[in-house]
Design an enzyme around this catalytic site. Structure first.
Site, mmCIF file in Angstrom:
data_model
loop_
_atom_site.group_PDB
_atom_site.id
_atom_site.type_symbol
_atom_site.label_atom_id
_atom_site.label_comp_id
_atom_site.label_asym_id
_atom_site.label_seq_id
_atom_site.Cartn_x
_atom_site.Cartn_y
_atom_site.Cartn_z
ATOM 1 C CG HIS A 52 -1.548 3.454 4.670
ATOM 2 N ND1 HIS A 52 -2.290 2.769 5.619
ATOM 3 C CD2 HIS A 52 -0.908 2.512 3.938
ATOM 4 C CE1 HIS A 52 -2.104 1.469 5.464
ATOM 5 N NE2 HIS A 52 -1.271 1.283 4.443
ATOM 6 C CB SER A 88 -0.935 -0.002 1.208
ATOM 7 O OG SER A 88 -0.219 -0.203 2.415
#
Length: 269
Positions: A251, A44
């Site tokens: 993230h 990711s």
């Protein structure tokens, strides 16, 4: 011809030659960049989860043109660009699902991998929902995995990449530290938990850098560009815990991709 005129004439010739060479060098550099066949692999942090504007055709892989591989490709116009990084990928997913674009003509490969193998999501879930001691213990468990099991998994991925792209320049990027200690956060995890999570990231980066070097790959450290932009910094390039969009928690934001990952990759590529 007088000596002064000879010197002046010679200097002008040298200057003209230098300018011509500089122009030729710039053209050659541009041509070299355009001739690059680039493949972006990984999890990711390479697909761009957290940066938004996801490419609909990428489905659950959550790829975005705001991710560093797409940003680099847009800036450098390589002759080919294959973007197979996928959110949630582990080492086995890379070897099973992402290597098809690689071949003997591939010039450049980028990769982030290992965080999911080490149980990153479970570490953060434990730290958010359980006690401080449980959080620290879970980080230590992840470190033991990084020491004992992850190196072999990374070796398997790196060997598979090299077997398909024998002459490619491979850049393995690491992960940022998540928290600025003694920062601006007034709630949430304790300082001990934040320090433990940071130490886990450092541990993973050190192991990844060692395996990358042993395979002749280049390791790009993203900790320096993210310093001052961690969670609790007041200028974070990372999402904190987001219950409304839990998958994006911890993230990089679009700024983290463009300001953190892209410069690290650009310097190493």
């Amino acid at each position: 011809m007088k000596l002064s005129r000879i010197v002046a004439f010679s200097s002008s010739l040298l200057l003209g030659a230098a300018l011509a060479l500089t122009g030729a060098g710039q053209a050659q550099a541009a041509q070299s960049a355009a001739a690059v066949d680039y493949v972006a692999l990984g999890d990711s942090y390479s697909s761009g989860l957290g940066a938004g504007a996801y490419i609909s055709s990428s489905g659950n892989c959550k790829r975005t043109n705001r991710a560093y591989p797409a940003l680099w490709a847009a800036a450098n116009s390589p002759s080919s660009f294959a973007f197979t990084a996928c959110s949630g990928a582990r080492t086995g997913d890379v070897t099973a699902n992402q290597l098809t674009p690689l071949n003997s003509a591939t010039d450049l490969v980028s990769l982030t991998i290992g965080g999911n193998d080490a149980g990153f999501a479970d570490v953060m879930t434990t730290c958010v929902t359980q006690s401080e001691s449980s959080c620290v213990a879970r980080v230590e468990e992840a470190k033991r995995f990084v020491d004992t099991t992850l190196p072999g998994r990374l070796d398997s991925v790196y060997r598979a990449i090299r077997s398909k792209a024998s002459s490619a320049h491979v850049v393995v990027l690491g992960y940022p530290r998540f928290y600025k200690l003694s920062g601006s956060c007034i709630a949430g995890l304790s300082e001990r938990e934040r320090a433990a999570i940071n130490s886990g990231a450092d541990h993973l980066n050190a192991a990844t850098a060692k395996r990358a070097a042993d395979h002749g790959f280049t390791f790009a450290d993203v900790v320096p560009p993210f310093t001052g932009h961690e969670i609790c910094s007041g200028a974070a390039w990372l999402h904190s815990l987001n219950w409304l969009n839990i998958s994006e928690s911890y993230h990089p934001t679009a700024s983290g991709q463009s300001g953190g990952y892209l410069p690290a990759f650009r310097a190493a590529a």
